[in-house]
Design a protein around this motif. Sequence first.
Motif, PDB file in Angstrom:
ATOM      1  N   ASP A  39       4.154  -9.869   0.459  1.00  0.00           N
ATOM      2  CA  ASP A  39       4.502  -9.757  -0.960  1.00  0.00           C
ATOM      3  C   ASP A  39       4.197  -8.358  -1.471  1.00  0.00           C
ATOM      4  O   ASP A  39       3.184  -7.765  -1.108  1.00  0.00           O
ATOM      5  CB  ASP A  39       3.712 -10.765  -1.794  1.00  0.00           C
ATOM      6  CG  ASP A  39       4.202 -12.177  -1.607  1.00  0.00           C
ATOM      7  OD1 ASP A  39       5.366 -12.350  -1.233  1.00  0.00           O
ATOM      8  OD2 ASP A  39       3.410 -13.101  -1.852  1.00  0.00           O
ATOM      9  N   MET A  40       5.082  -7.853  -2.334  1.00  0.00           N
ATOM     10  CA  MET A  40       4.897  -6.548  -2.954  1.00  0.00           C
ATOM     11  C   MET A  40       4.377  -6.759  -4.377  1.00  0.00           C
ATOM     12  O   MET A  40       4.776  -7.695  -5.054  1.00  0.00           O
ATOM     13  CB  MET A  40       6.216  -5.787  -2.996  1.00  0.00           C
ATOM     14  CG  MET A  40       6.840  -5.540  -1.628  1.00  0.00           C
ATOM     15  SD  MET A  40       5.920  -4.408  -0.620  1.00  0.00           S
ATOM     16  CE  MET A  40       6.373  -2.863  -1.379  1.00  0.00           C
ATOM     17  N   VAL A  41       3.480  -5.882  -4.816  1.00  0.00           N
ATOM     18  CA  VAL A  41       2.941  -5.931  -6.166  1.00  0.00           C
ATOM     19  C   VAL A  41       3.181  -4.576  -6.828  1.00  0.00           C
ATOM     20  O   VAL A  41       3.241  -3.552  -6.160  1.00  0.00           O
ATOM     21  CB  VAL A  41       1.432  -6.279  -6.173  1.00  0.00           C
ATOM     22  CG1 VAL A  41       1.212  -7.707  -5.725  1.00  0.00           C
ATOM     23  CG2 VAL A  41       0.641  -5.321  -5.313  1.00  0.00           C
ATOM     24  N   GLN A  42       3.326  -4.584  -8.152  1.00  0.00           N
ATOM     25  CA  GLN A  42       3.616  -3.358  -8.880  1.00  0.00           C
ATOM     26  C   GLN A  42       2.348  -2.802  -9.515  1.00  0.00           C
ATOM     27  O   GLN A  42       1.598  -3.517 -10.174  1.00  0.00           O
ATOM     28  CB  GLN A  42       4.662  -3.602  -9.959  1.00  0.00           C
ATOM     29  CG  GLN A  42       5.092  -2.321 -10.649  1.00  0.00           C
ATOM     30  CD  GLN A  42       6.201  -2.559 -11.650  1.00  0.00           C
ATOM     31  OE1 GLN A  42       6.398  -3.679 -12.124  1.00  0.00           O
ATOM     32  NE2 GLN A  42       6.923  -1.512 -11.984  1.00  0.00           N
ATOM     33  N   ASP A  43       2.140  -1.510  -9.301  1.00  0.00           N
ATOM     34  CA  ASP A  43       1.019  -0.800  -9.927  1.00  0.00           C
ATOM     35  C   ASP A  43       1.312  -0.708 -11.423  1.00  0.00           C
ATOM     36  O   ASP A  43       2.360  -0.195 -11.817  1.00  0.00           O
ATOM     37  CB  ASP A  43       0.920   0.592  -9.304  1.00  0.00           C
ATOM     38  CG  ASP A  43      -0.244   1.405  -9.822  1.00  0.00           C
ATOM     39  OD1 ASP A  43      -0.466   1.419 -11.050  1.00  0.00           O
ATOM     40  OD2 ASP A  43      -0.899   2.055  -9.005  1.00  0.00           O
ATOM     41  N   CYS A  46       1.537   3.438 -12.615  1.00  0.00           N
ATOM     42  CA  CYS A  46       2.660   4.318 -12.249  1.00  0.00           C
ATOM     43  C   CYS A  46       3.942   3.564 -11.933  1.00  0.00           C
ATOM     44  O   CYS A  46       5.001   4.171 -11.827  1.00  0.00           O
ATOM     45  CB  CYS A  46       2.277   5.209 -11.072  1.00  0.00           C
ATOM     46  SG  CYS A  46       2.077   4.320  -9.514  1.00  0.00           S
ATOM     47  N   GLY A  47       3.867   2.242 -11.741  1.00  0.00           N
ATOM     48  CA  GLY A  47       5.069   1.457 -11.482  1.00  0.00           C
ATOM     49  C   GLY A  47       5.470   1.349 -10.023  1.00  0.00           C
ATOM     50  O   GLY A  47       6.469   0.722  -9.701  1.00  0.00           O
ATOM     51  N   THR A  48       4.702   1.947  -9.119  1.00  0.00           N
ATOM     52  CA  THR A  48       5.010   1.905  -7.696  1.00  0.00           C
ATOM     53  C   THR A  48       4.773   0.505  -7.145  1.00  0.00           C
ATOM     54  O   THR A  48       3.822  -0.173  -7.529  1.00  0.00           O
ATOM     55  CB  THR A  48       4.104   2.893  -6.927  1.00  0.00           C
ATOM     56  OG1 THR A  48       4.319   4.202  -7.444  1.00  0.00           O
ATOM     57  CG2 THR A  48       4.396   2.891  -5.438  1.00  0.00           C
ATOM     58  N   TYR A  49       5.633   0.074  -6.226  1.00  0.00           N
ATOM     59  CA  TYR A  49       5.445  -1.201  -5.542  1.00  0.00           C
ATOM     60  C   TYR A  49       4.729  -0.944  -4.215  1.00  0.00           C
ATOM     61  O   TYR A  49       5.112  -0.045  -3.465  1.00  0.00           O
ATOM     62  CB  TYR A  49       6.785  -1.883  -5.278  1.00  0.00           C
ATOM     63  CG  TYR A  49       7.357  -2.513  -6.522  1.00  0.00           C
ATOM     64  CD1 TYR A  49       7.101  -3.840  -6.826  1.00  0.00           C
ATOM     65  CD2 TYR A  49       8.135  -1.780  -7.402  1.00  0.00           C
ATOM     66  CE1 TYR A  49       7.598  -4.424  -7.972  1.00  0.00           C
ATOM     67  CE2 TYR A  49       8.647  -2.353  -8.551  1.00  0.00           C
ATOM     68  CZ  TYR A  49       8.375  -3.675  -8.823  1.00  0.00           C
ATOM     69  OH  TYR A  49       8.872  -4.246  -9.966  1.00  0.00           O
ATOM     70  N   VAL A  50       3.695  -1.723  -3.948  1.00  0.00           N
ATOM     71  CA  VAL A  50       2.929  -1.599  -2.710  1.00  0.00           C
ATOM     72  C   VAL A  50       2.704  -2.996  -2.132  1.00  0.00           C
ATOM     73  O   VAL A  50       2.660  -3.979  -2.880  1.00  0.00           O
ATOM     74  CB  VAL A  50       1.564  -0.907  -2.946  1.00  0.00           C
ATOM     75  CG1 VAL A  50       1.729   0.538  -3.335  1.00  0.00           C
ATOM     76  CG2 VAL A  50       0.731  -1.617  -3.968  1.00  0.00           C
TER      77      VAL A  50
END
Length: 80
Positions: A39-43, A46-50
């Motif tokens: 699963d990816m989550v959004q910071d 800054c909006g980055t997905y990690v």
Amino acid sequence: MLLLALLFFLGYSLVQAVIRSLPRRGGGPSRDKSPQGEDMVQDPHCGTYVPRGDSLTKTVRGKVFHFCSEECRDAFSGRR
């Protein structure tokens, strides 16, 4: 003429199938899953997905936030 049209259609379908199977360039990972299926989550800063497993977490007022880096985590904490 009909045979030529059929050959063209089959060739076009084959090319489209190959194009769809190639990985996308420039788009980065999906927002839902990483290439490994995580699963990816959004910071929130800054909006980055990690990927969830690679993110840094911080709990604020009982809510867990996920960050891509210590800098984003610290900047987010500084604005609260």
